[in-house]
Scaffold this motif. Sequence first.
Motif, PDB file in Angstrom:
ATOM      1  N   UNK A  72      -9.520  -4.080  -9.061  1.00 24.22           N
ATOM      2  CA  UNK A  72      -9.009  -2.750  -9.345  1.00 24.22           C
ATOM      3  C   UNK A  72      -9.000  -1.932  -8.063  1.00 24.22           C
ATOM      4  N   UNK A  73      -7.934  -1.190  -7.870  1.00 25.86           N
ATOM      5  CA  UNK A  73      -7.852  -0.234  -6.763  1.00 25.86           C
ATOM      6  C   UNK A  73      -7.363   1.079  -7.344  1.00 25.86           C
ATOM      7  N   UNK A  74      -8.228   2.079  -7.348  1.00 20.87           N
ATOM      8  CA  UNK A  74      -7.873   3.400  -7.868  1.00 20.87           C
ATOM      9  C   UNK A  74      -7.308   3.319  -9.292  1.00 20.87           C
ATOM     10  N   UNK A  75      -7.801   2.437 -10.094  1.00 23.85           N
ATOM     11  CA  UNK A  75      -7.330   2.315 -11.475  1.00 23.85           C
ATOM     12  C   UNK A  75      -6.140   1.394 -11.657  1.00 23.85           C
ATOM     13  N   UNK A  76      -5.632   0.804 -10.569  1.00 18.80           N
ATOM     14  CA  UNK A  76      -4.512  -0.141 -10.655  1.00 18.80           C
ATOM     15  C   UNK A  76      -5.072  -1.561 -10.666  1.00 18.80           C
ATOM     16  N   UNK A  77      -4.681  -2.337 -11.689  1.00 18.35           N
ATOM     17  CA  UNK A  77      -5.074  -3.735 -11.817  1.00 18.35           C
ATOM     18  C   UNK A  77      -4.188  -4.570 -10.896  1.00 18.35           C
ATOM     19  N   UNK A 102      -1.117  -9.197 -18.139  1.00 15.36           N
ATOM     20  CA  UNK A 102      -0.330  -8.708 -16.999  1.00 15.36           C
ATOM     21  C   UNK A 102      -1.078  -7.672 -16.151  1.00 15.36           C
ATOM     22  N   UNK A 103      -1.108  -7.885 -14.837  1.00 17.76           N
ATOM     23  CA  UNK A 103      -1.636  -6.847 -13.953  1.00 17.76           C
ATOM     24  C   UNK A 103      -0.575  -5.760 -13.785  1.00 17.76           C
ATOM     25  N   UNK A 104      -0.940  -4.646 -13.221  1.00 21.00           N
ATOM     26  CA  UNK A 104       0.071  -3.630 -12.900  1.00 21.00           C
ATOM     27  C   UNK A 104       0.800  -4.012 -11.609  1.00 21.00           C
ATOM     28  N   UNK A 147       0.930   3.705  -1.104  1.00 16.43           N
ATOM     29  CA  UNK A 147      -0.214   4.505  -1.526  1.00 16.43           C
ATOM     30  C   UNK A 147      -0.498   4.202  -2.993  1.00 16.43           C
ATOM     31  N   UNK A 148      -1.779   4.059  -3.305  1.00 17.70           N
ATOM     32  CA  UNK A 148      -2.212   4.010  -4.702  1.00 17.70           C
ATOM     33  C   UNK A 148      -2.992   5.290  -4.941  1.00 17.70           C
ATOM     34  N   UNK A 149      -2.476   6.097  -5.851  1.00 22.37           N
ATOM     35  CA  UNK A 149      -3.066   7.398  -6.156  1.00 22.37           C
ATOM     36  C   UNK A 149      -3.329   7.445  -7.653  1.00 22.37           C
ATOM     37  N   UNK A 150      -4.604   7.359  -8.013  1.00 21.05           N
ATOM     38  CA  UNK A 150      -5.005   7.235  -9.396  1.00 21.05           C
ATOM     39  C   UNK A 150      -4.370   5.952  -9.937  1.00 21.05           C
ATOM     40  N   UNK A 151      -3.430   6.045 -10.869  1.00 24.01           N
ATOM     41  CA  UNK A 151      -2.795   4.819 -11.381  1.00 24.01           C
ATOM     42  C   UNK A 151      -1.356   4.687 -10.883  1.00 24.01           C
ATOM     43  N   UNK A 152      -0.977   5.515  -9.933  1.00 22.04           N
ATOM     44  CA  UNK A 152       0.391   5.500  -9.413  1.00 22.04           C
ATOM     45  C   UNK A 152       0.477   4.712  -8.116  1.00 22.04           C
ATOM     46  N   UNK A 153       1.527   3.897  -8.005  1.00 18.54           N
ATOM     47  CA  UNK A 153       1.857   3.184  -6.773  1.00 18.54           C
ATOM     48  C   UNK A 153       3.077   3.907  -6.216  1.00 18.54           C
ATOM     49  N   UNK A 154       2.953   4.460  -5.011  1.00 20.69           N
ATOM     50  CA  UNK A 154       4.038   5.307  -4.508  1.00 20.69           C
ATOM     51  C   UNK A 154       4.140   5.212  -2.988  1.00 20.69           C
ATOM     52  N   UNK A 155       5.162   5.872  -2.471  1.00 18.64           N
ATOM     53  CA  UNK A 155       5.386   5.982  -1.020  1.00 18.64           C
ATOM     54  C   UNK A 155       5.489   4.611  -0.340  1.00 18.64           C
TER      55      UNK A 155
END
Length: 164
Positions: A72-77, A102-104, A147-155
Amino acid sequence: MKKILLLSDTHSHIDDAIIKYARAADEIWHAGDIGKLTVTDTLAAIKPINAVHGNIDDHIVKREFPENKRFLCEGVDVFMTHIGGYPPKYNSRTRSIIKTNPPKLFICGHSHILKVMWDKPLGVLHMNPGACGKHGFHQIRTMLRFVIDNKDIKDLEVIELGKR
């Protein structure tokens, strides 16, 4: 929030360009075909590293890094392996893992082809950073930064390091 540098297929190559981007990350993830531990030792001296071994890696690298890594990284599997295929053509080793649980974010290397794509039915984001080493058929050395921010993968950014 974590800034991630994702690379693969260094094949024992590390240089100042890779190190420059490593310094700007919070974590470094290596999706296999490390080559020699000097690569991961150099990176780990800069920032924390998550890595898996690849098909060219010897018993020394395989002792240090697993074939598969789920974390887990910042809530992302995250599920990372070196040879995994891509949506919907996962290989036989990863298909059941991904479809059953399934992972995220699914990460692999091996192909030396940078590819980012959604598996919409499973809700899985697939990333392959291409290859940043100098060995292989790829023409341009590549990595990914995101960037992983909370459960968001962005940027998400593609980093081109020039010709092989």
